[in-house]
Design a protein around this motif. Structure first.
Motif, PDB file in Angstrom:
ATOM      1  N   SER A  59      -2.452   5.342   0.041  1.00 16.24           N
ATOM      2  CA  SER A  59      -1.150   4.729  -0.232  1.00 16.24           C
ATOM      3  C   SER A  59      -0.079   5.762  -0.573  1.00 16.24           C
TER       4      SER A  59
ATOM      5  N   GLU B  39       7.820   3.003 -13.496  1.00 17.87           N
ATOM      6  CA  GLU B  39       7.318   1.620 -13.432  1.00 17.87           C
ATOM      7  C   GLU B  39       7.064   1.087 -14.827  1.00 17.87           C
TER       8      GLU B  39
ATOM      9  N   GLY C 275      -2.393  -0.848 -10.024  1.00 16.83           N
ATOM     10  CA  GLY C 275      -1.871  -2.062  -9.392  1.00 16.83           C
ATOM     11  C   GLY C 275      -2.725  -2.509  -8.234  1.00 16.83           C
ATOM     12  N   ALA C 276      -3.068  -1.572  -7.353  1.00 17.42           N
ATOM     13  CA  ALA C 276      -3.791  -1.929  -6.137  1.00 17.42           C
ATOM     14  C   ALA C 276      -5.260  -2.236  -6.413  1.00 17.42           C
TER      15      ALA C 276
ATOM     16  N   THR D 275       2.319   3.948  -2.733  1.00 15.36           N
ATOM     17  CA  THR D 275       2.612   4.625  -3.988  1.00 15.36           C
ATOM     18  C   THR D 275       3.404   5.874  -3.613  1.00 15.36           C
TER      19      THR D 275
ATOM     20  N   ALA E 149       1.530  10.077  -7.228  1.00 15.65           N
ATOM     21  CA  ALA E 149       0.281  10.360  -6.517  1.00 15.65           C
ATOM     22  C   ALA E 149      -0.540  11.366  -7.335  1.00 15.65           C
TER      23      ALA E 149
ATOM     24  N   SER F  11       0.322  -8.903 -12.467  1.00 15.45           N
ATOM     25  CA  SER F  11      -0.350  -7.642 -12.800  1.00 15.45           C
ATOM     26  C   SER F  11       0.254  -6.963 -14.027  1.00 15.45           C
TER      27      SER F  11
ATOM     28  N   LEU G  38      -6.944  -2.647  -9.706  1.00 16.91           N
ATOM     29  CA  LEU G  38      -7.325  -3.488 -10.836  1.00 16.91           C
ATOM     30  C   LEU G  38      -6.295  -4.589 -11.135  1.00 16.91           C
ATOM     31  N   ASN G  39      -5.265  -4.693 -10.273  1.00 13.56           N
ATOM     32  CA  ASN G  39      -4.168  -5.626 -10.531  1.00 13.56           C
ATOM     33  C   ASN G  39      -3.552  -5.377 -11.908  1.00 13.56           C
ATOM     34  N   GLU G  40      -3.369  -4.104 -12.222  1.00 15.77           N
ATOM     35  CA  GLU G  40      -2.783  -3.736 -13.503  1.00 15.77           C
ATOM     36  C   GLU G  40      -1.586  -2.807 -13.303  1.00 15.77           C
ATOM     37  N   THR G  41      -0.376  -3.344 -13.525  1.00 24.84           N
ATOM     38  CA  THR G  41       0.808  -2.510 -13.657  1.00 24.84           C
ATOM     39  C   THR G  41       1.202  -2.572 -15.129  1.00 24.84           C
TER      40      THR G  41
ATOM     41  N   VAL H 240      -2.005   5.831 -11.103  1.00 23.31           N
ATOM     42  CA  VAL H 240      -1.527   5.651  -9.731  1.00 23.31           C
ATOM     43  C   VAL H 240      -1.974   4.316  -9.149  1.00 23.31           C
ATOM     44  N   LEU H 241      -3.271   4.041  -9.212  1.00 27.03           N
ATOM     45  CA  LEU H 241      -3.844   2.963  -8.409  1.00 27.03           C
ATOM     46  C   LEU H 241      -4.148   1.679  -9.180  1.00 27.03           C
TER      47      LEU H 241
ATOM     48  N   ILE I 252      -6.682   2.321   0.337  1.00 25.25           N
ATOM     49  CA  ILE I 252      -5.852   2.285  -0.876  1.00 25.25           C
ATOM     50  C   ILE I 252      -5.497   3.705  -1.315  1.00 25.25           C
TER      51      ILE I 252
ATOM     52  N   ASN J  35       0.831  -1.208   0.000  1.00 26.05           N
ATOM     53  CA  ASN J  35       0.000   0.000   0.000  1.00 26.05           C
ATOM     54  C   ASN J  35       0.865   1.257   0.000  1.00 26.05           C
TER      55      ASN J  35
END
Lengths: 381, 381
Positions: B123, A72, B44-45, A50, B74, A123, B47-50, B41-42, B120, A48
């Motif tokens: 983060s 990334e 990964g957390a 970023t 952020a 991911s 949608l499990n998408e990096t 930003v989010l 989340i 958690n």
């Protein structure tokens, strides 16, 4: 770079263990750093966290106002942060860039189940077209490798020889996560993960950090360290999902990146003394050797069996042990390859030193082979 | 940019809804794009998408080989992607850069509980020193604002006037997520979130996307569109955790970024016709007005009550409705400010047009005020 393995310390502390020695090696103080490019992939999903760049910058003592940026790009994160650092120095935007990455990929201290970690690690795959049908990184490299086996007769034994060679190299690297030697029999008897890959064809989940300092010519002179030259660096993105990439095994973008890098460097694959490739799976090393032009297409399996890619061979590959033995803390992997090759070019690699190394090559790929980065380094004469 | 609100479509499709119109507006084809800088930003957390950049690039039809890069900082993600795009064009590294962001911050379609979404969203805070004791973004801006109230006598009514003004502006913006007008009474009667902030002092969770095309002078001429000039852009990182920042309300890095940006632009705060600031909370707008030099320290509250920051005032702020009314899909917010200001400078903003706008300012902050970006735009004469 840190030893690769299992850590529970915070990302910022883990990175400090790589960054502070890197700055000391370069002979620079915190206040000399104009920009800090930080690679991390899974912090959001696993910890958690970023917006890590300012936090890590503060922890290692970089003053407010330093130009900090998180990057990334899955497993190629560190190499792309390096590319941007090199470009920033080349164009005169910055004089001194600290670039590196830190990652916690093991479940240690996170409260996350190992099986769940596999999902999170996936991911980098396309959510709708790859994750949904269960395609992991292992699956994708397995498909590419199966095609290579079909085209060229590459065998599971040849793949196993990649693992054996890299574990042999890793046995001489105190930073390696799995530095034990393995035999072909052990590899072939390990359980199947995604055919043709068995457990010992796969790199581990790893925690770790790495860092390098990128400076321009004049700064390199004034700091008085023993730097190496970045002779070339090229990034080529491929299509995602992998099904949209033409011609499996889809190494076209690695080939393009290699050509571009060699053009920048003014030398070719035959001039390379030592190479680190992205062997997330044994098959990935086979594909890389051919795509980089180190061996002819279809010859990487036999070349491995013949010992040509060993330390003592004519094309030494992954003297560090590679991702396979050394470990793969994803955001830290790209710059860790640069650390290994810098030490090789300086002649500091001890019993795994490749003799008389003056030209080096790094190969780093990200996600479902959607990102390819090739970097050439050269000793200063 | 898309309307901001609630979406369940994939990130790549959401971004396409902003990017394709941006490319059409700029008169460029997919093959013209040298580099694509993507903010998220989010992913990964949530949608499990990096590794989204190559996937999004493929979806919008950018060819393999385009230099794609994901950025994350952020809530300042989009503005830093823009900074890197501007620098890449300035230095000649790239000719045409597509830059933007897409974010899904609402729980819609994710299966995640709203309360979990708050965790989340937090983060961007320091895991050990801010998250652990429960400091959210609201808490941090509340502390800064409380200090401002203590120093200058700023009142909750003055804060409420910021919300009322921005909802009034948002009522004229069809893209706004919450485009209803609000009264001071409604704001002051809404439940407390983090004192002095009540629910209606806070921006919403939003989904959405935005994109802009950055080109050099010669490309701007040849494409024949109506571009605006990026007159200046500056990024200043602050310490993290916020407790390490000196002198709350800690706006020193915004002040530095503003000075640097005005130096680049060759004009000052008194020359600015229209401004978009990062009003994640009403108090954040108060702090920003003073840090940017638009009003004297301590005068932002009274200036707001006097109507000076309304469309019809002498220093119009957040004609779009700001984050407060328009919404805040975090990775998309930075470039959404640029979209609004570009339209203002072109005179395309309809009933919320600020008359005779030739100089514009954007202010975007990230995390616990650890990242500050200020951008100046200018109409081409």
């Amino acid at each position: 770079m840190t030893d690769f393995g299992v850590y529970t310390k915070p990302i910022a502390e883990l990175f400090a263990d790589a960054a502070l020695p890197a700055m000391e090696d370069a002979g620079i103080e915190n206040g000399d750093v104009d920009a800090f490019y930080f690679g991390n992939v899974l912090g959001g999903a696993i910890l958690n966290e970023t917006h890590l760049a300012p936090q890590v910058a503060s922890h290692i003592g970089l003053p407010p106002g330093t130009s900090v940026q998180r990057y990334e790009d899955a497993c190629a994160t560190g190499s792309l942060a390096l590319k941007h650092a090199v470009r920033a120095v080349e164009t005169g935007e910055h004089d001194v860039v600290l670039v590196g990455g830190a990652e916690r990929c093991t479940p240690a201290g996170t409260g996350i189940e190992t099986s769940e970690m596999t999902r999170i690690f996936g991911s980098g795959a396309h959510r709708q077209y790859e994750q949904a049908p269960g395609m992991t990184t292992a699956s994708v490299f397995a498909l590419h490798t199966q095609r290579h086996m079909h085209e060229y007769g590459t065998t599971e034994e040849q793949l196993a020889e990649v693992a054996v060679k890299n574990h042999y190299h890793g046995s001489m690297n105190s930073r390696a996560q799995f530095g034990e030697e393995k035999t072909v029999e052990e590899v072939l008897e390990s359980p199947v993960i995604a055919s043709p890959f068995r457990l010992l064809d796969c790199c581990p989940f790893s925690d770790g950090a790495s860092a390098v300092v990128v400076v321009g010519e004049s700064a390199a002179e004034s700091y008085g360290v023993e730097p190496v030259d970045v002779a070339g660096i090229s990034h080529q993105a491929n299509a995602s999902p992998v099904a949209d990439q033409p011609n499996p095994p889809s190494t076209e973008m690695v080939r393009r990146a290699a050509r571009d890098t060699f053009d920048q460097a003014g030398f070719g694959p035959g001039d390379v003394d030592v190479t680190e490739v992205h062997d997330c799976f044994t098959g990935a090393e086979i594909l890389a050797l051919e795509a980089l032009g180190l061996v002819e297409d279809g010859r990487a399996g036999p070349a491995t069996v013949q010992g040509r890619t060993r330390l003592t061979g004519d094309i030494p590959v992954n003297p560090s042990g590679g991702l396979k033995s050394k470990g793969h803390p994803i955001g830290a992997t790209g710059t860790a390859q640069i650390v290994e090759l810098t030490e090789q070019l300086r002649g500091e690699s001890g019993e795994r030193q490749v003799e008389d190394s003056t030209r080096a090559l790094a190969h780093n790929v990200g996600g479902m082979t959607a990102t390819a980065v090739v970097t050439a380094l050269e000793a200063r004469t």
